[in-house]
Design an enzyme around this catalytic site. Structure first.
Site, PDB file in Angstrom:
ATOM      1  N   THR A 242       0.716  -1.325   0.037  1.00 49.88           N
ATOM      2  CA  THR A 242      -0.139  -0.194   0.063  1.00 49.88           C
ATOM      3  C   THR A 242       1.232   1.390   0.233  1.00 49.88           C
ATOM      4  O   THR A 242       2.303   1.098   0.585  1.00 49.88           O
ATOM      5  CB  THR A 242      -0.688   0.402   1.446  1.00 49.88           C
ATOM      6  OG1 THR A 242      -0.106  -0.358   2.120  1.00 49.88           O
ATOM      7  CG2 THR A 242      -1.704  -0.851   1.013  1.00 49.88           C
ATOM      8  N   ARG A 251      -4.132   6.625   0.268  1.00 45.48           N
ATOM      9  CA  ARG A 251      -4.311   5.177   0.991  1.00 45.48           C
ATOM     10  C   ARG A 251      -4.444   4.663  -1.545  1.00 45.48           C
ATOM     11  O   ARG A 251      -5.147   5.115  -1.857  1.00 45.48           O
ATOM     12  CB  ARG A 251      -6.398   5.146   1.108  1.00 45.48           C
ATOM     13  CG  ARG A 251      -5.824   4.544   1.780  1.00 45.48           C
ATOM     14  CD  ARG A 251      -7.171   5.285   2.907  1.00 45.48           C
ATOM     15  NE  ARG A 251      -6.722   5.486   4.138  1.00 45.48           N
ATOM     16  CZ  ARG A 251      -6.468   4.446   4.958  1.00 45.48           C
ATOM     17  NH1 ARG A 251      -7.100   3.103   4.217  1.00 45.48           N
ATOM     18  NH2 ARG A 251      -5.819   4.755   5.999  1.00 45.48           N
TER      19      ARG A 251
END
Ligand code: DSN
Length: 456
Positions: A242, A251
């Protein structure tokens, strides 16, 4: 009148600035990252990819100006192409990769794309099991990938390390097509070289190629800063991550690999040499549609920040703070899984330390503005929603500038809250200790206000 949503965003700003974020997978982005994410790029469709040609060795100015043929399905791509190419180039430089796909919407999407790129339905994957500290996408039965592929899980030893003997035995028994090293609750440094040797043994025994994948979502920022080993330097083919945890970006997800894209237009055979193009085709059109170019722009900004020398100091401080916090907690009577930490993350065995579960402790800490999450421990006998442990870490508080001295203060407050939980025994009776909790909350707020969130 402004939409009600904005009043809730304002409340969230207060929560974030008055409390201290100890969830190890969260962080605070810079103003520039937030600005790129909230930009007009959200208006644009860009299915496909910017150029596959050029880039290696180019200056950023050249990347931002040169016109190259693209592989997009919509017009109006001049600016978006260049932004995505900057994101790709910076990601490759950060992680010593030859190829980066910056389009995955999340870490789960990144992992699923890698599975889709390499595996056929029913193929075997060996990864760390969820109760041992692995991630949902590493084969938890509730996931879509677990319905498509055959996952086998390895565990951890009593001292919290990967059980390499278990990993090797299962690898040789099941001859997986993909071996995965990665986790969301693990505090040691993986021995990537040892896993690479195990892969070689499986290849020799089975006669088929085995893809070696590292899911480094939790420690990507530490790897980028050079304070944690990089799996791509130890024979791993692919690294997924991520972009919002220690890497401190928006994100989103990212896939890195060695090797170059051959012909993007021909259907590639599934072999290791074709991994970069297999991954690109698996992300789009395999598992995703339009990329989120505003998020990709924010990724590019965050990667630019991580390439700066200050980011190395930040990453070193994450680890320094985590070690200081672990030491203080142990002095205050907390029992830690693995006996401490080598990275940014700490797992407390709350049940063994104090005789109550992690959920009660999480709820009580929420009341004083300290946010962490209840977490299962290896061999946990508690239910999934009432596990025995809690998981915490230092990436976010280090961004705010807290240091070793504040780690001792944090541990002190955590011990006071643990004592209250012990007396209360349940969430319902925590209200009997409102005054004590409120006094701690005031102290937490005072400290938090001295270390502002960068964007608030
Ligand atoms: N949810 C993330 C974490 O907290 O570790 C993993 O995806």
């Amino acid at each position: 009148m402004k939409d009600l949503v904005f009043s809730l965003i304002d409340k969230e700003k207060v929560r974030q600035s008055e409390g201290l974020e100890l969830i190890p997978s969260e962080n605070y982005v810079s103003k520039e990252v937030l600005e790129a994410m909230g930009s007009v790029l959200t208006n644009k469709y860009s299915e496909g990819y910017p150029s596959f040609e050029g880039i290696p060795g180019w200056s950023e100015d050249k990347i931002a100006t040169e016109i190259l043929p693209n592989y997009r399905y919509y017009g109006g791509q001049d600016n978006v192409d260049r932004i995505e190419r900057l994101a790709i180039d910076r990601a490759c430089r950060l992680f010593h990769a030859d190829h980066a796909n910056v389009q995955p919407h999340s870490g789960a999407q990144a992992n699923n794309a890698v599975y889709f790129a390499w595996l056929e339905p029913g193929d075997t994957v060996l990864g760390m099991s969820l109760p041992a500290g692995g991630h949902l996408t590493h084969g938890a039965p509730v996931t879509q990938s677990a319905h498509t592929y055959h996952f086998v899980g390895y565990g951890v030893t009593d001292d919290g390390n990967i059980d390499y003997d278990d990993l090797e035995a299962k690898a040789l028994e099941h001859e997986p097509k993909l071996i995965l090293v990665g986790y969301s609750a693990f505090m040691k440094i993986p021995d990537f070289a040892r896993v690479a040797k195990i892969r070689d043994k499986v290849v020799e025994k089975s006669g088929h190629e085995v893809l070696l994948v590292a899911d480094m979502a939790h420690v990507a920022g530490l790897i980028a800063a050079g304070v944690h080993p990089n799996p791509l330097n130890f024979g791993f083919d692919v690294m997924t991550t991520t972009t919002h945890k220690t890497l401190r970006g928006p994100r989103g997800g990212l896939i890195l690999s060695k090797g170059n894209v051959a012909s993007p237009l021909k259907k590639p055979e599934k072999n290791l040499a074709n991994i970069p193009i297999l991954i690109d085709r698996a992300v789009f059109p395999g598992t995703q549609g339009g990329p989120l170019e505003h998020v990709i722009a924010a990724k590019a900004v965050a990667f630019g920040e991580a390439l700066k020398p200050e980011f190395k100091t930040y990453a070193e401080n994450i680890i320094k703070n985590a070690k200081a916090l672990a030491e203080a907690l142990q002095k205050d009577g907390f029992i830690l899984q693995g006996g401490g930490t080598d990275n940014h993350l700490i797992l407390i065995d709350v049940q063994k330390s104090f005789g109550f579960d992690g959920k009660l402790y999480e709820k009580a800490l929420d009341k004083v503005g300290l946010t962490l999450n209840a977490n299962s421990l290896p061999h946990d006998k508690g239910a999934a929603f009432r596990p025995s442990g809690v998981r915490l870490g230092t990436p976010a508080i280090t961004t705010r500038g807290l240091g070793v001295e504040e780690m001792r203060q944090l541990s002190h407050w955590m011990k006071l809250v643990a004592d209250i939980c012990k007396k209360a025994g349940s969430e319902e009776t925590l209200s009997d200790y409102k005054a004590e909790l409120s006094q701690i909350h005031t102290e937490v707020k005072t400290l938090a206000q001295n270390f502002p969130v960068p964007t608030i």
